[in-house]
Design a protein around this motif. Structure first.
Motif, short mmCIF file in Angstrom:
data_model
loop_
_atom_site.label_atom_id
_atom_site.label_comp_id
_atom_site.label_asym_id
_atom_site.label_seq_id
_atom_site.Cartn_x
_atom_site.Cartn_y
_atom_site.Cartn_z
N MET A 1 -4.80 28.91 -1.86
CA MET A 1 -5.60 27.77 -1.44
C MET A 1 -5.49 26.67 -2.48
SD MET A 1 -9.74 27.49 -1.17
CE MET A 1 -9.97 27.11 -2.90
N LYS A 2 -5.33 25.45 -2.02
CA LYS A 2 -5.34 24.30 -2.91
C LYS A 2 -6.75 23.72 -2.94
CE LYS A 2 -0.61 22.71 -2.53
NZ LYS A 2 0.26 21.56 -2.26
N ARG A 3 -7.10 23.20 -4.09
CA ARG A 3 -8.39 22.53 -4.19
C ARG A 3 -8.30 21.22 -3.42
NH1 ARG A 3 -10.19 20.59 -10.03
NH2 ARG A 3 -8.28 19.43 -9.73
N ASP A 4 -9.26 21.00 -2.55
CA ASP A 4 -9.28 19.82 -1.68
C ASP A 4 -10.44 18.93 -2.13
OD1 ASP A 4 -9.70 17.97 0.38
OD2 ASP A 4 -9.22 19.41 1.96
N MET A 5 -10.12 17.86 -2.85
CA MET A 5 -11.16 16.99 -3.37
C MET A 5 -11.92 16.25 -2.27
SD MET A 5 -11.31 17.79 -6.45
CE MET A 5 -12.58 16.64 -6.95
N ASP A 6 -11.27 16.01 -1.13
CA ASP A 6 -11.98 15.40 0.00
C ASP A 6 -13.06 16.35 0.52
OD1 ASP A 6 -10.67 12.84 0.27
OD2 ASP A 6 -8.92 13.93 0.99
N LEU A 7 -12.74 17.64 0.59
CA LEU A 7 -13.72 18.63 1.03
C LEU A 7 -14.84 18.75 -0.01
CD1 LEU A 7 -14.78 20.78 2.94
CD2 LEU A 7 -13.16 22.40 1.92
N ILE A 8 -14.49 18.75 -1.27
CA ILE A 8 -15.51 18.79 -2.34
C ILE A 8 -16.48 17.63 -2.16
CG2 ILE A 8 -15.84 18.43 -4.84
CD1 ILE A 8 -14.67 21.17 -4.44
N ARG A 9 -15.93 16.45 -1.95
CA ARG A 9 -16.76 15.25 -1.78
C ARG A 9 -17.64 15.37 -0.54
NH1 ARG A 9 -15.19 9.82 0.61
NH2 ARG A 9 -16.67 8.32 -0.25
N GLU A 10 -17.08 15.84 0.57
CA GLU A 10 -17.85 16.02 1.81
C GLU A 10 -19.02 16.98 1.61
OE1 GLU A 10 -15.96 16.40 5.86
OE2 GLU A 10 -14.17 16.52 4.59
N ILE A 11 -18.74 18.11 0.98
CA ILE A 11 -19.79 19.11 0.75
C ILE A 11 -20.89 18.52 -0.12
CG2 ILE A 11 -20.35 21.33 -0.33
CD1 ILE A 11 -17.48 22.25 0.44
N MET A 12 -20.49 17.86 -1.21
CA MET A 12 -21.48 17.28 -2.12
C MET A 12 -22.34 16.23 -1.42
SD MET A 12 -21.31 18.68 -5.14
CE MET A 12 -22.17 17.46 -6.13
N GLN A 13 -21.73 15.37 -0.62
CA GLN A 13 -22.49 14.35 0.10
C GLN A 13 -23.45 14.99 1.10
OE1 GLN A 13 -19.27 11.92 1.59
NE2 GLN A 13 -19.45 10.47 -0.11
N GLU B 1 -12.28 28.83 3.45
CA GLU B 1 -11.90 27.72 2.57
C GLU B 1 -13.14 26.98 2.07
OE1 GLU B 1 -9.20 23.63 2.56
OE2 GLU B 1 -9.52 24.68 4.45
N VAL B 2 -14.10 26.76 2.96
CA VAL B 2 -15.34 26.09 2.57
C VAL B 2 -16.09 26.94 1.56
CG1 VAL B 2 -17.57 25.19 3.38
CG2 VAL B 2 -15.51 24.83 4.75
N ARG B 3 -16.16 28.25 1.81
CA ARG B 3 -16.83 29.16 0.88
C ARG B 3 -16.19 29.10 -0.50
NH1 ARG B 3 -15.50 34.91 1.74
NH2 ARG B 3 -14.35 34.76 -0.19
N LYS B 4 -14.87 29.13 -0.54
CA LYS B 4 -14.16 29.07 -1.83
C LYS B 4 -14.45 27.75 -2.54
CE LYS B 4 -11.85 32.96 -1.79
NZ LYS B 4 -12.06 33.98 -2.80
N HIS B 5 -14.57 26.67 -1.80
CA HIS B 5 -14.88 25.39 -2.42
C HIS B 5 -16.33 25.35 -2.92
CE1 HIS B 5 -10.98 24.10 -1.02
NE2 HIS B 5 -11.12 23.02 -1.77
N LEU B 6 -17.23 26.01 -2.22
CA LEU B 6 -18.60 26.13 -2.72
C LEU B 6 -18.61 26.90 -4.05
CD1 LEU B 6 -20.56 26.91 0.55
CD2 LEU B 6 -21.00 25.00 -0.99
N GLU B 7 -17.80 27.96 -4.11
CA GLU B 7 -17.70 28.72 -5.36
C GLU B 7 -17.12 27.85 -6.47
OE1 GLU B 7 -15.42 32.05 -3.92
OE2 GLU B 7 -17.21 33.14 -3.28
N LEU B 8 -16.14 27.01 -6.14
CA LEU B 8 -15.58 26.08 -7.12
C LEU B 8 -16.65 25.10 -7.62
CD1 LEU B 8 -12.09 25.18 -5.58
CD2 LEU B 8 -12.52 26.50 -7.67
N LEU B 9 -17.48 24.61 -6.70
CA LEU B 9 -18.54 23.68 -7.08
C LEU B 9 -19.52 24.32 -8.06
CD1 LEU B 9 -19.25 22.01 -3.62
CD2 LEU B 9 -18.40 20.86 -5.68
N VAL B 10 -19.84 25.59 -7.84
CA VAL B 10 -20.72 26.31 -8.77
C VAL B 10 -20.00 26.52 -10.10
CG1 VAL B 10 -21.94 28.49 -9.21
CG2 VAL B 10 -22.08 27.42 -6.95
N ASP B 11 -18.74 26.97 -10.04
CA ASP B 11 -17.96 27.20 -11.27
C ASP B 11 -17.82 25.93 -12.10
OD1 ASP B 11 -17.60 29.86 -10.60
OD2 ASP B 11 -15.54 29.58 -9.88
N ALA B 12 -17.64 24.79 -11.43
CA ALA B 12 -17.46 23.50 -12.12
C ALA B 12 -18.79 22.89 -12.55
CB ALA B 12 -16.71 22.52 -11.22
N LYS B 13 -19.88 23.56 -12.19
CA LYS B 13 -21.23 23.11 -12.52
C LYS B 13 -21.59 21.76 -11.87
CE LYS B 13 -21.54 25.82 -16.77
NZ LYS B 13 -21.27 27.01 -16.09
#
Length: 122
Positions: free
Chosen positions: A1-13, A35-47
């Protein structure tokens, strides 16, 4: 899976829209729920958010207990709020063949916002 910064931004908003006392409801953002779950985990990992990612028995859906946006998360949201600046920074990076790290993206967004404010207000 590639990190998707657009998805990160969407989730955060989306998380930012919920009242502080409410829980965030899982959404798939028209993507694979894993993929969404993995990005949520990335958001937690990145603080960018705090909380505990909890996965249901199927392994595809999840939620985040005690979800909260951190100071760094708000810095990212504020820097990425303008779709115009967001898209300009992404397109310039692609045009130059540059792969932006999170820190690089955040700095580029902040600089672009400052330049825009300087131009707008003299």
């Amino acid at each position: 899976m590639k990190r998707d910064m657009d998805l990160i931004r969407e989730i955060m908003q989306d998380i930012e829209k919920i009242p502080a006392s409410d829980e965030w409801d899982f959404k798939d953002f028209n993507r694979d729920p894993i993929e969404v779950r993995k990005h949520l985990e990335l958001l937690v990992d990145a603080k960018l958010i705090s909380g505990e990612v909890v996965i249901d028995l199927s392994g595809s859906k999840c939620w985040v207990n005690n979800i909260a946006i951190t100071w760094l998360g708000y810095e990212f949201l504020d820097a990425s709020r303008s779709s115009k600046i967001w898209n300009e920074v992404k397109s310039k990076a692609i045009e130059k063949g540059v792969s932006l790290t999170f820190d690089g993206l955040l700095q580029a967004l902040k600089v672009a916002a400052q330049v825009g404010v300087t131009l707008a207000f003299g």
